[in-house]
Design an enzyme around this catalytic site. Structure first.
Site, PDB file in Angstrom:
ATOM      1  N   HIS A 203       0.814  -1.219   0.000  1.00  0.00           N
ATOM      2  CA  HIS A 203       0.000   0.000   0.000  1.00  0.00           C
ATOM      3  C   HIS A 203       0.847   1.268   0.000  1.00  0.00           C
ATOM      4  O   HIS A 203       0.328   2.350  -0.260  1.00  0.00           O
ATOM      5  CB  HIS A 203      -0.974   0.002   1.192  1.00  0.00           C
ATOM      6  N   ASP A 268     -11.326  -8.791   2.270  1.00  0.00           N
ATOM      7  CA  ASP A 268     -11.053 -10.012   3.019  1.00  0.00           C
ATOM      8  C   ASP A 268      -9.714 -10.646   2.685  1.00  0.00           C
ATOM      9  O   ASP A 268      -9.088 -11.276   3.537  1.00  0.00           O
ATOM     10  CB  ASP A 268     -12.175 -11.034   2.761  1.00  0.00           C
ATOM     11  N   SER A 344       4.431   1.783   8.547  1.00  0.00           N
ATOM     12  CA  SER A 344       3.976   0.755   7.602  1.00  0.00           C
ATOM     13  C   SER A 344       5.117   0.336   6.674  1.00  0.00           C
ATOM     14  O   SER A 344       5.882   1.175   6.202  1.00  0.00           O
ATOM     15  CB  SER A 344       2.830   1.303   6.752  1.00  0.00           C
TER      16      SER A 344
END
Length: 411
Positions: A203, A268, A344
């Protein structure tokens, strides 16, 4: 303090063909004769074994030493590479990923089929000139003797008292393991895992739909001492002030992102694939930390994990933390290590005994991804989440680094 008697904080079906945007080029093919003698395709029982492989544990004894377990690592090789249109680079960089799907949600998700796993482990490669390709992979199990033995209430991501440690002074920052932590120009953290490779979160460079604005000219920053008054040597001042540091940047040559992230984003399955590998344009000349298959939480020394990152609430500082693992799934580790956006992409590591080498060794077993808030039967629960390096992910990342599956048999 380690090793001196004082407890330390850190212890083949191709399936459907891609709808390509260019000419297909086959790469990494396995010769038919080789396939018959050394490989077999992963069927569903074998795939289940690979998914469950990380759950095996060695029961502790009074003299138990936390030891790196052996895993049966599969073989993942590219089968077909196609050219794609150049990306737009129009996404905003995200320094954290928030997902409502917690441990119970993930544990009750249906197991993926073989074709789905192949699809998730296929990957995009972004090059420094802005071009990109997509690569299909094949998954095999070696059967010859070459196999290995065997919505947020708070986004602070701080739990109670802030237990993070800012690392100061070049004697620490420039030495292992802290020297393996690097900063991405998009604002995240990465970890050196080879001479020219950095492991980070997907990401940080791709939002699941498009590459972020800074991905085309992505750079990796290495902390260096900031020399004073034009001096050429080390600062020998006796000042109690921490020595100031600066970043030296190296451009990224190419980036690999698994299709599981691009297809799933933070739903998910997406968070399970929130990892990416960056290849630098030149070697960084620092000691790096190897990747390893993640043991189960009960096999970890003290049940703890460790990672260091560039949290954005402490600009310019490298921040170290450690904490207990609270829960786990096949692909994720749930913990409450204090962290802020910017951390992150940090490599989550542990230090265990390497029986074959007769020494202690640290390995990256996961990638810090982001924050989750879960409504568990009306009881809210907060977690920070790390993506586990499973045998399949290890085989993929290792192949990205080394380009030879035979060098990726020891997880």
């Amino acid at each position: 303090r380690e090793g001196r008697g004082v407890p330390a904080p850190e212890g083949g079906s191709n399936g459907g063909r891609l709808a390509s945007h260019g000419t297909g080029v086959r790469t990494g093919q396995i010769r038919p004769g080789m396939a018959r003698s050394a490989f077999r395709m992963v069927g569903l029982p074998a795939l289940l074994f690979l998914l469950w492989a990380v759950e095996g544990a060695i029961p502790p004894s009074p003299h138990w030493k936390p030891t790196w377990p052996s895993f049966k690592v599969p073989v993942i090789v590219p089968q077909l590479t196609v050219n794609l249109d150049k990306p737009q680079f129009d996404a905003e960089a995200k320094l954290e990923v928030v997902s409502p799907c917690g441990p119970s949600c993930h544990k009750h998700s249906p197991l993926p089929t073989y074709e789905e796993v192949k699809d998730y482990l296929s990957y995009e490669t972004l090059y420094s000139n802005g071009s990109r390709t997509e690569t299909e992979v094949g998954i095999y199990i070696v059967t010859s003797g070459t196999g290995a033995q065997s919505r947020s209430r708070t986004k602070r991501q701080i739990y109670g008292y802030d237990t993070r440690f800012s690392i100061f002074g070049k004697d620490f920052l420039l030495n292992y393991p802290f020297s393996t932590s690097v900063k991405l120009s998009t604002g995240c953290t990465g970890t050196l895992v080879a001479e020219k490779h950095v492991l980070t979160a997907a990401h940080c460079i791709h939002d699941g739909k498009s590459y972020v604005k800074g991905a085309k000219k992505l750079r990796v920053g290495f902390l260096r001492p900031k020399l004073k008054d034009g001096s050429k040597g080390a600062n020998i001042s006796s000042s109690p002030e921490p020595e100031r540091m600066k970043f030296q940047w190296i451009r990224v040559k190419r980036t690999h992102v698994p299709k599981g992230w691009i297809k799933g984003n933070a739903n998910d399955i997406g968070m399970d694939y929130d990892y990416a590998l960056l290849e630098l344009k030149k070697p960084h000349k620092r000691k790096f930390m190897k990747i390893g298959v993640s043991p189960s939480a009960r096999q970890l020394p003290g049940g703890r994990i460790h990672f260091s990152g560039y949290d954005n609430d402490r600009p310019g500082n490298l921040v170290y933390r450690f904490c207990d693992v609270r829960d786990e799934t096949f692909d994720l580790l749930y913990q409450q290590c204090d962290a802020q956006p910017g951390a992150s992409g940090s490599g989550v590591y542990v230090r265990m005994w390497k029986r074959q080498n007769h020494r202690w060794e640290r390995k990256i077993i996961g990638i810090f991804s982001g924050h989750q808030w879960v409504d568990n039967n009306g009881s809210p629960q907060d977690f920070n989440v790390a993506v586990r390096i499973t045998p399949l992910k290890y085989a993929q990342i290792c192949y990205w680094i080394k380009g030879n599956y035979m060098d990726c048999r020891d997880g």
